[in-house]
Design an enzyme around this catalytic site. Structure first.
Site, PDB file in Angstrom:
ATOM      1  N   ASN A  14       0.838  -1.215   0.000  1.00  0.00           N
ATOM      2  CA  ASN A  14       0.000   0.000   0.000  1.00  0.00           C
ATOM      3  C   ASN A  14       0.866   1.256   0.000  1.00  0.00           C
ATOM      4  O   ASN A  14       0.536   2.245  -0.657  1.00  0.00           O
ATOM      5  CB  ASN A  14      -0.942   0.001   1.210  1.00  0.00           C
ATOM      6  CG  ASN A  14      -2.158  -0.856   0.965  1.00  0.00           C
ATOM      7  OD1 ASN A  14      -3.068  -0.457   0.241  1.00  0.00           O
ATOM      8  ND2 ASN A  14      -2.175  -2.050   1.530  1.00  0.00           N
ATOM      9  N   LYS A  65       5.494   2.402  25.127  1.00  0.00           N
ATOM     10  CA  LYS A  65       4.929   2.979  23.900  1.00  0.00           C
ATOM     11  C   LYS A  65       5.124   4.497  23.899  1.00  0.00           C
ATOM     12  O   LYS A  65       5.467   5.088  22.875  1.00  0.00           O
ATOM     13  CB  LYS A  65       3.440   2.627  23.801  1.00  0.00           C
ATOM     14  CG  LYS A  65       2.783   3.074  22.501  1.00  0.00           C
ATOM     15  CD  LYS A  65       1.273   2.887  22.518  1.00  0.00           C
ATOM     16  CE  LYS A  65       0.853   1.449  22.381  1.00  0.00           C
ATOM     17  NZ  LYS A  65       0.826   0.982  20.979  1.00  0.00           N
ATOM     18  N   ARG A  91       0.652  -1.824  15.047  1.00  0.00           N
ATOM     19  CA  ARG A  91       0.620  -1.388  16.448  1.00  0.00           C
ATOM     20  C   ARG A  91      -0.506  -0.381  16.661  1.00  0.00           C
ATOM     21  O   ARG A  91      -0.799   0.401  15.763  1.00  0.00           O
ATOM     22  CB  ARG A  91       1.922  -0.686  16.831  1.00  0.00           C
ATOM     23  CG  ARG A  91       3.063  -1.615  16.873  1.00  0.00           C
ATOM     24  CD  ARG A  91       4.368  -0.962  17.217  1.00  0.00           C
ATOM     25  NE  ARG A  91       5.344  -2.018  17.207  1.00  0.00           N
ATOM     26  CZ  ARG A  91       5.573  -2.829  18.231  1.00  0.00           C
ATOM     27  NH1 ARG A  91       4.956  -2.636  19.382  1.00  0.00           N
ATOM     28  NH2 ARG A  91       6.432  -3.822  18.122  1.00  0.00           N
ATOM     29  N   LEU A  92      -1.078  -0.419  17.861  1.00  0.00           N
ATOM     30  CA  LEU A  92      -2.087   0.587  18.204  1.00  0.00           C
ATOM     31  C   LEU A  92      -1.392   1.933  18.400  1.00  0.00           C
ATOM     32  O   LEU A  92      -0.324   1.997  19.000  1.00  0.00           O
ATOM     33  CB  LEU A  92      -2.768   0.215  19.517  1.00  0.00           C
ATOM     34  CG  LEU A  92      -4.006  -0.650  19.464  1.00  0.00           C
ATOM     35  CD1 LEU A  92      -4.585  -0.800  20.878  1.00  0.00           C
ATOM     36  CD2 LEU A  92      -5.049  -0.058  18.535  1.00  0.00           C
ATOM     37  N   ILE A  93      -2.007   2.983  17.889  1.00  0.00           N
ATOM     38  CA  ILE A  93      -1.477   4.330  18.107  1.00  0.00           C
ATOM     39  C   ILE A  93      -1.850   4.759  19.537  1.00  0.00           C
ATOM     40  O   ILE A  93      -3.008   4.639  19.949  1.00  0.00           O
ATOM     41  CB  ILE A  93      -2.079   5.317  17.075  1.00  0.00           C
ATOM     42  CG1 ILE A  93      -1.690   4.907  15.652  1.00  0.00           C
ATOM     43  CG2 ILE A  93      -1.655   6.752  17.362  1.00  0.00           C
ATOM     44  CD1 ILE A  93      -0.212   4.988  15.330  1.00  0.00           C
ATOM     45  N   ASN A 107      -6.382   4.913   8.628  1.00  0.00           N
ATOM     46  CA  ASN A 107      -5.915   3.524   8.571  1.00  0.00           C
ATOM     47  C   ASN A 107      -6.700   2.780   7.492  1.00  0.00           C
ATOM     48  O   ASN A 107      -7.834   3.155   7.186  1.00  0.00           O
ATOM     49  CB  ASN A 107      -6.156   2.855   9.931  1.00  0.00           C
ATOM     50  CG  ASN A 107      -5.666   1.415   9.964  1.00  0.00           C
ATOM     51  OD1 ASN A 107      -4.593   1.096   9.444  1.00  0.00           O
ATOM     52  ND2 ASN A 107      -6.449   0.532  10.556  1.00  0.00           N
ATOM     53  N   HIS A 109      -7.992  -1.155   6.586  1.00  0.00           N
ATOM     54  CA  HIS A 109      -8.157  -2.459   7.235  1.00  0.00           C
ATOM     55  C   HIS A 109      -8.828  -3.423   6.262  1.00  0.00           C
ATOM     56  O   HIS A 109      -9.805  -3.052   5.599  1.00  0.00           O
ATOM     57  CB  HIS A 109      -9.003  -2.296   8.504  1.00  0.00           C
ATOM     58  CG  HIS A 109      -9.145  -3.570   9.268  1.00  0.00           C
ATOM     59  ND1 HIS A 109      -8.150  -4.051  10.095  1.00  0.00           N
ATOM     60  CD2 HIS A 109     -10.136  -4.492   9.289  1.00  0.00           C
ATOM     61  CE1 HIS A 109      -8.538  -5.215  10.602  1.00  0.00           C
ATOM     62  NE2 HIS A 109      -9.746  -5.498  10.134  1.00  0.00           N
TER      63      HIS A 109
END
Ligand code: GRF
Length: 200
Positions: A14, A65, A91-93, A107, A109
């Site tokens: 992408n 994080k 990863r989660l922001i 994002n 998905h």
């Protein structure tokens, strides 16, 4: 021209689709940085080939994080980045980046959210024997694939669908849809379907 950063963890197909439309002039944006949490990922090679600076890090080298996101934030600020595009970033922001960029992080998905959130959405769709899955582009909030949806496109699963065939179909949709939506978000004031994107 808006300065954007792309975040990726893996192959970066992408990311490549976005590089291609920027290079062809179809998308008026400046890809100022690739952020990658897997220093050996192919996405980093793609950045090098396109002469895009990259910041690659290993989360395990940081105590938290907040600590690695503080460093990412410094890199983004140094380069004047205004908008973050997550493209396979696994990863989660966290709050450190969200505080500064909320409403300016998108994002992609590989499912029709809220169906099949989180890891391996393609495997989840196959496991569930779903007839339809697809692609969702959404704004990022603190949840796992939960932020306001910008656009979705369906992909039909055939009886003999395999992981590889579904992945290929989903990628084909993603590589067209993400550049098109970024064009709208970055160059037309965030208007999607006649509404201001920030009001979604
Ligand atoms: C894409 O399918 C995207 O939807 C998901 O991760 C995958 C990344 O693929 N978030 P690639 O690295 O862009 O090839």
């Amino acid at each position: 021209m808006k300065k954007i950063a792309v975040f990726a963890s893996g192959s970066g197909s992408n990311f490549q689709a976005i590089i291609d439309v920027v290079q062809s002039g179809e998308l008026k944006a400046d890809i100022s940085l690739l952020v990658c949490d897997k220093p050996g990922a192919f996405a980093v090679d793609r950045a090098n080939a396109a002469r895009i600076p990259s910041f690659a890090f290993s989360a395990k080298d940081y105590p938290s994080k907040d600590a690695y996101e503080a460093e990412i934030l410094a890199e983004l600020k140094k380069r004047g980045v205004e908008f973050i595009v997550l493209a396979g970033y696994m990863r989660l922001i966290g709050p450190t980046l969200l505080r500064e960029f909320q409403g300016r992080i998108v994002n992609i998905h590989p499912s029709l959210l809220p169906a099949f959130p989180g890891k391996d959405a393609i495997g989840q769709a196959l496991e569930a024997k779903a007839t339809w899955s697809g692609v969702t582009i959404h704004f990022v909030d603190e949840g796992m694939d939960t932020g306001p949806i910008i656009v979705q496109e369906r992909v039909r699963l055939e009886e003999d669908e395999t992981r590889e065939s579904l992945q290929n179909k989903i990628h084909a949709v993603e590589h067209k849809l993400y550049p098109a939506i970024l064009q709208v978000l970055l160059t037309q004031g965030g208007i999607v379907n006649g509404k201001k994107a920030s009001t979604y």
